[in-house]
Design a protein around this motif. Structure first.
Motif, PDB file in Angstrom:
ATOM      1  N   VAL A  66       0.833  -1.205   0.000  1.00 52.04           N
ATOM      2  CA  VAL A  66       0.000   0.000   0.000  1.00 52.04           C
ATOM      3  C   VAL A  66       0.868   1.256   0.000  1.00 52.04           C
ATOM      4  CG1 VAL A  66      -1.692   1.327   1.336  1.00 52.04           C
ATOM      5  CG2 VAL A  66      -1.935  -1.155   1.114  1.00 52.04           C
ATOM      6  N   GLU A  67       1.824   1.329   0.925  1.00 51.33           N
ATOM      7  CA  GLU A  67       2.645   2.534   1.040  1.00 51.33           C
ATOM      8  C   GLU A  67       3.723   2.585  -0.035  1.00 51.33           C
ATOM      9  OE1 GLU A  67       1.681   4.846   2.782  1.00 51.33           O
ATOM     10  OE2 GLU A  67       0.316   3.836   4.164  1.00 51.33           O
ATOM     11  N   GLY A  68       4.279   1.434  -0.379  1.00 51.60           N
ATOM     12  CA  GLY A  68       5.311   1.414  -1.403  1.00 51.60           C
ATOM     13  C   GLY A  68       4.781   1.805  -2.769  1.00 51.60           C
ATOM     14  N   GLU A 112      11.889   1.477   2.518  1.00 53.25           N
ATOM     15  CA  GLU A 112      11.957   0.070   2.158  1.00 53.25           C
ATOM     16  C   GLU A 112      10.783  -0.315   1.262  1.00 53.25           C
ATOM     17  OE1 GLU A 112      14.124  -1.257   6.354  1.00 53.25           O
ATOM     18  OE2 GLU A 112      12.043  -1.824   5.932  1.00 53.25           O
ATOM     19  N   ALA A 113       9.590   0.124   1.644  1.00 57.11           N
ATOM     20  CA  ALA A 113       8.400  -0.212   0.852  1.00 57.11           C
ATOM     21  C   ALA A 113       8.507   0.359  -0.558  1.00 57.11           C
ATOM     22  CB  ALA A 113       7.148   0.325   1.549  1.00 57.11           C
ATOM     23  N   TRP A 114       8.984   1.592  -0.664  1.00 62.02           N
ATOM     24  CA  TRP A 114       9.157   2.202  -1.981  1.00 62.02           C
ATOM     25  C   TRP A 114      10.156   1.422  -2.819  1.00 62.02           C
ATOM     26  CZ3 TRP A 114      13.648   5.391  -3.416  1.00 62.02           C
ATOM     27  CH2 TRP A 114      13.534   5.923  -4.700  1.00 62.02           C
ATOM     28  N   LEU A 115      11.253   1.024  -2.206  1.00 60.39           N
ATOM     29  CA  LEU A 115      12.275   0.294  -2.950  1.00 60.39           C
ATOM     30  C   LEU A 115      11.803  -1.096  -3.359  1.00 60.39           C
ATOM     31  CD1 LEU A 115      15.432   1.423  -0.963  1.00 60.39           C
ATOM     32  CD2 LEU A 115      14.888   1.981  -3.343  1.00 60.39           C
ATOM     33  N   VAL A 116      10.922  -1.716  -2.570  1.00 56.41           N
ATOM     34  CA  VAL A 116      10.339  -2.997  -2.988  1.00 56.41           C
ATOM     35  C   VAL A 116       9.539  -2.807  -4.264  1.00 56.41           C
ATOM     36  CG1 VAL A 116       8.752  -4.856  -2.399  1.00 56.41           C
ATOM     37  CG2 VAL A 116      10.248  -3.927  -0.647  1.00 56.41           C
ATOM     38  N   CYS A 117       8.651  -1.823  -4.266  1.00 54.01           N
ATOM     39  CA  CYS A 117       7.806  -1.596  -5.441  1.00 54.01           C
ATOM     40  C   CYS A 117       8.633  -1.092  -6.628  1.00 54.01           C
ATOM     41  CB  CYS A 117       6.686  -0.611  -5.097  1.00 54.01           C
ATOM     42  SG  CYS A 117       5.453  -1.311  -3.977  1.00 54.01           S
ATOM     43  N   ARG A 118       9.646  -0.295  -6.341  1.00 54.22           N
ATOM     44  CA  ARG A 118      10.548   0.154  -7.404  1.00 54.22           C
ATOM     45  C   ARG A 118      11.279  -1.034  -8.020  1.00 54.22           C
ATOM     46  NH1 ARG A 118      16.022   2.260  -7.523  1.00 54.22           N
ATOM     47  NH2 ARG A 118      16.220   4.080  -8.919  1.00 54.22           N
ATOM     48  N   TYR A 119      11.673  -1.976  -7.171  1.00 50.57           N
ATOM     49  CA  TYR A 119      12.342  -3.181  -7.659  1.00 50.57           C
ATOM     50  C   TYR A 119      11.396  -3.998  -8.526  1.00 50.57           C
ATOM     51  CZ  TYR A 119      14.133  -7.938  -7.683  1.00 50.57           C
ATOM     52  OH  TYR A 119      14.540  -9.184  -8.092  1.00 50.57           O
ATOM     53  N   ILE A 120      10.160  -4.177  -8.088  1.00 49.91           N
ATOM     54  CA  ILE A 120       9.184  -4.943  -8.865  1.00 49.91           C
ATOM     55  C   ILE A 120       8.956  -4.291 -10.227  1.00 49.91           C
ATOM     56  CG2 ILE A 120       6.754  -5.633  -8.978  1.00 49.91           C
ATOM     57  CD1 ILE A 120       6.858  -5.942  -5.909  1.00 49.91           C
ATOM     58  N   GLU A 137      10.870 -15.426  -2.096  1.00 53.69           N
ATOM     59  CA  GLU A 137      11.749 -15.116  -3.240  1.00 53.69           C
ATOM     60  C   GLU A 137      11.806 -13.614  -3.488  1.00 53.69           C
ATOM     61  OE1 GLU A 137      11.191 -19.164  -5.946  1.00 53.69           O
ATOM     62  OE2 GLU A 137       9.691 -17.557  -6.061  1.00 53.69           O
ATOM     63  N   LEU A 138      10.665 -12.947  -3.382  1.00 53.99           N
ATOM     64  CA  LEU A 138      10.655 -11.498  -3.553  1.00 53.99           C
ATOM     65  C   LEU A 138      11.543 -10.839  -2.502  1.00 53.99           C
ATOM     66  CD1 LEU A 138       9.627  -8.801  -4.694  1.00 53.99           C
ATOM     67  CD2 LEU A 138       7.659  -8.997  -3.126  1.00 53.99           C
ATOM     68  N   THR A 139      11.382 -11.265  -1.262  1.00 54.17           N
ATOM     69  CA  THR A 139      12.178 -10.681  -0.182  1.00 54.17           C
ATOM     70  C   THR A 139      13.668 -10.889  -0.422  1.00 54.17           C
ATOM     71  OG1 THR A 139      10.377 -11.105   1.377  1.00 54.17           O
ATOM     72  CG2 THR A 139      12.547 -10.671   2.313  1.00 54.17           C
ATOM     73  N   ARG A 140      14.049 -12.114  -0.768  1.00 54.84           N
ATOM     74  CA  ARG A 140      15.460 -12.430  -1.017  1.00 54.84           C
ATOM     75  C   ARG A 140      16.030 -11.579  -2.146  1.00 54.84           C
ATOM     76  NH1 ARG A 140      15.689 -17.782  -3.874  1.00 54.84           N
ATOM     77  NH2 ARG A 140      15.167 -16.339  -5.578  1.00 54.84           N
ATOM     78  N   TRP A 193      14.836  -8.785  -3.486  1.00 59.49           N
ATOM     79  CA  TRP A 193      14.815  -7.350  -3.182  1.00 59.49           C
ATOM     80  C   TRP A 193      15.980  -6.973  -2.276  1.00 59.49           C
ATOM     81  CZ3 TRP A 193      13.268  -5.675   1.942  1.00 59.49           C
ATOM     82  CH2 TRP A 193      13.373  -4.289   2.105  1.00 59.49           C
ATOM     83  N   LEU A 194      16.207  -7.783  -1.245  1.00 61.99           N
ATOM     84  CA  LEU A 194      17.326  -7.497  -0.350  1.00 61.99           C
ATOM     85  C   LEU A 194      18.658  -7.503  -1.104  1.00 61.99           C
ATOM     86  CD1 LEU A 194      16.277  -9.575   2.800  1.00 61.99           C
ATOM     87  CD2 LEU A 194      16.297  -7.078   2.560  1.00 61.99           C
ATOM     88  N   ALA A 195      18.803  -8.444  -2.015  1.00 59.96           N
ATOM     89  CA  ALA A 195      20.039  -8.507  -2.798  1.00 59.96           C
ATOM     90  C   ALA A 195      20.206  -7.280  -3.689  1.00 59.96           C
ATOM     91  CB  ALA A 195      20.042  -9.773  -3.648  1.00 59.96           C
ATOM     92  N   SER A 196      19.086  -6.652  -4.073  1.00 59.43           N
ATOM     93  CA  SER A 196      19.144  -5.495  -4.971  1.00 59.43           C
ATOM     94  C   SER A 196      19.417  -4.187  -4.255  1.00 59.43           C
ATOM     95  CB  SER A 196      17.814  -5.358  -5.738  1.00 59.43           C
ATOM     96  OG  SER A 196      16.797  -4.782  -4.914  1.00 59.43           O
ATOM     97  N   LEU A 197      19.288  -4.159  -2.942  1.00 58.98           N
ATOM     98  CA  LEU A 197      19.347  -2.897  -2.204  1.00 58.98           C
ATOM     99  C   LEU A 197      20.647  -2.119  -2.416  1.00 58.98           C
ATOM    100  CD1 LEU A 197      17.574  -3.439   1.238  1.00 58.98           C
ATOM    101  CD2 LEU A 197      16.918  -1.924  -0.630  1.00 58.98           C
ATOM    102  N   PRO A 198      21.821  -2.738  -2.262  1.00 56.02           N
ATOM    103  CA  PRO A 198      23.036  -1.943  -2.464  1.00 56.02           C
ATOM    104  C   PRO A 198      23.082  -1.277  -3.845  1.00 56.02           C
ATOM    105  CG  PRO A 198      23.562  -4.019  -1.394  1.00 56.02           C
ATOM    106  CD  PRO A 198      22.128  -4.117  -1.821  1.00 56.02           C
ATOM    107  N   GLU A 199      22.707  -2.024  -4.878  1.00 55.89           N
ATOM    108  CA  GLU A 199      22.729  -1.444  -6.219  1.00 55.89           C
ATOM    109  C   GLU A 199      21.697  -0.331  -6.346  1.00 55.89           C
ATOM    110  OE1 GLU A 199      22.192  -2.746 -10.918  1.00 55.89           O
ATOM    111  OE2 GLU A 199      22.124  -4.246  -9.318  1.00 55.89           O
ATOM    112  N   GLN A 200      20.490  -0.557  -5.833  1.00 54.79           N
ATOM    113  CA  GLN A 200      19.463   0.479  -5.923  1.00 54.79           C
ATOM    114  C   GLN A 200      19.902   1.758  -5.227  1.00 54.79           C
ATOM    115  OE1 GLN A 200      15.183  -0.090  -6.066  1.00 54.79           O
ATOM    116  NE2 GLN A 200      15.471  -2.071  -5.061  1.00 54.79           N
ATOM    117  N   LEU A 201      20.600   1.601  -4.103  1.00 55.96           N
ATOM    118  CA  LEU A 201      21.015   2.756  -3.315  1.00 55.96           C
ATOM    119  C   LEU A 201      22.371   3.311  -3.747  1.00 55.96           C
ATOM    120  CD1 LEU A 201      19.899   1.437   0.184  1.00 55.96           C
ATOM    121  CD2 LEU A 201      18.824   3.260  -1.142  1.00 55.96           C
ATOM    122  N   GLY A 202      22.981   2.692  -4.753  1.00 61.82           N
ATOM    123  CA  GLY A 202      24.268   3.178  -5.226  1.00 61.82           C
ATOM    124  C   GLY A 202      25.388   2.968  -4.239  1.00 61.82           C
ATOM    125  N   ILE A 203      25.317   1.874  -3.465  1.00 58.78           N
ATOM    126  CA  ILE A 203      26.324   1.586  -2.455  1.00 58.78           C
ATOM    127  C   ILE A 203      27.179   0.422  -2.933  1.00 58.78           C
ATOM    128  CG2 ILE A 203      26.704   0.810  -0.077  1.00 58.78           C
ATOM    129  CD1 ILE A 203      24.023   2.148   0.600  1.00 58.78           C
TER     130      ILE A 203
END
Length: 337
Positions: A165-167, A220-228, A315-318, A320-330
């Motif tokens: 909802v929030e993402g 976090e919610a935004w980045l989940v939906c952004r990842y999807i 699977e989504l959680t796994r 998405w978590l793996a994508s976080l550093p790349e999404q955040l430019g870290i």
């Protein structure tokens, strides 16, 4: 074009209501937002005694000061066009009370602490103190976010996962903002740089007003939906939300098996253990874990995910978590051989 056209000029409340009443007796079609605006004014007439009103293409803005009301009418129409492009048309009454206390009255029983705005059925309520601290871009994002909630009926669909909802609302809100993920998710980026990655999708308790990690939960919610949207496409993200709406409350029989599968992989258990630190203010991760599991049983998110994306929540959680550093430019540190 509606009977009143696209009037974005703020005028005194009494004069506008008289004009609207006169317009309804004419040959043009009835204004669909007028009954909602009149009902709100009648609930708290003293609150709007000195208010102004601006009629946009898709919104009626009521409140003050007059310049802000006129500006919000333009911003809200711009936001409504973004929502319409992604989800579908939306019309709403935007309320701008004079004080945070008045916003609390309008929002009751919901709380406005720590928020700039919140949505109800057919309406968006501005919290004036929080909203005043926003940049122009921030105001546009917040209005689009809340209009998404109005369009999707979030105020009456409480069984959907909070992260969706929030993402999704933030996903639409940040479209076209030009802001980078590192800028939008600054608090979460700082945690990830320090090696404190989240372990699971944010739960309902994380979005409570006053939560210690409220900002990170939204990020976090935004980045989940952004990842999807990035992996599967924006249309699939919309389909996921619509599928979750269809499945909510159905008590899917396969959900219990799905939850057991997640716990068997250890991700759910690890997530609850990691969540304890960020949920200290909620006193009791065991209770929260049970609540989240009950929420998932009602939400029907597992069948929605499988139907639209072909993946499980684990699977989504796994992924998405793996994508976080790349999404955040870290930059990630390569593991030792």
């Amino acid at each position: 074009m509606r009977a009143l056209g696209r009037c974005a000029a703020a005028v005194p409340l009494g004069g506008l209501l008289c004009g609207l009443l006169c317009a309804l007796t004419g040959a043009g079609p009835p204004d669909p937002l007028l009954p909602e605006a009149r009902a709100i004014i009648r609930e708290h007439p003293g609150m709007w005694a000195q208010a102004s009103v601006a009629r946009g293409e898709h919104t009626i803005v009521v409140g003050g000061p007059r310049r802000l009301v006129a500006d919000l009418s333009v911003l809200a129409d711009r936001a409504s066009r973004t929502v319409a492009r992604v989800w579908g048309p939306v019309d709403a009454v935007v309320l701008v009370p004079a004080t945070a206390e008045q916003a609390e009255v309008l929002a009751a029983p919901a709380r406005v602490e720590g928020l700039a705005a919140l949505a109800g059925v057919g309406r968006v309520i501005i919290e004036p103190d929080g909203f005043a601290r926003l940049t122009p871009t921030g105001r546009q994002v917040v209005l689009a976010h809340e209009l998404v909630h109005v369009a999707t009926g979030a105020a009456v669909t409480g069984d959907l996962p909070a992260w969706l909802v929030e993402g999704f609302a933030d996903y639409v809100g940040y479209l076209g903002s030009g802001l980078s993920a590192r800028t939008v998710a600054a608090e979460l980026a700082a945690e990830v740089r320090a090696g404190a990655l989240p372990r699971e999708l944010p739960g309902r308790a994380d979005f409570r007003a006053g939560s210690a990690r409220l900002a990170q939960a939204y990020e976090e919610a935004w980045l989940v939906c952004r990842y999807i949207a990035g992996r599967f496409g924006e249309r699939k993200l919309v389909k996921l939300y619509r599928a979750a709406l269809r499945h909510q409350g159905q008590g899917d029989q396969d959900q219990g098996e799905q939850d057991q599968g997640e716990q068997g992989q250890g991700e759910q258990g690890q997530g609850e253990q990691g969540q304890g630190e960020q949920d200290q203010g909620d006193q009791g991760q065991g209770e929260q874990g049970q609540g989240d599991q009950g929420d998932r049983d009602r939400e029907g998110i597992a069948p929605a995910l499988w139907e639209t994306l072909g993946i499980t929540q684990a699977e989504l959680t796994r992924d998405w978590l793996a994508s976080l550093p790349e999404q955040l430019g870290i930059p990630t540190v390569p593991s030792s051989p």
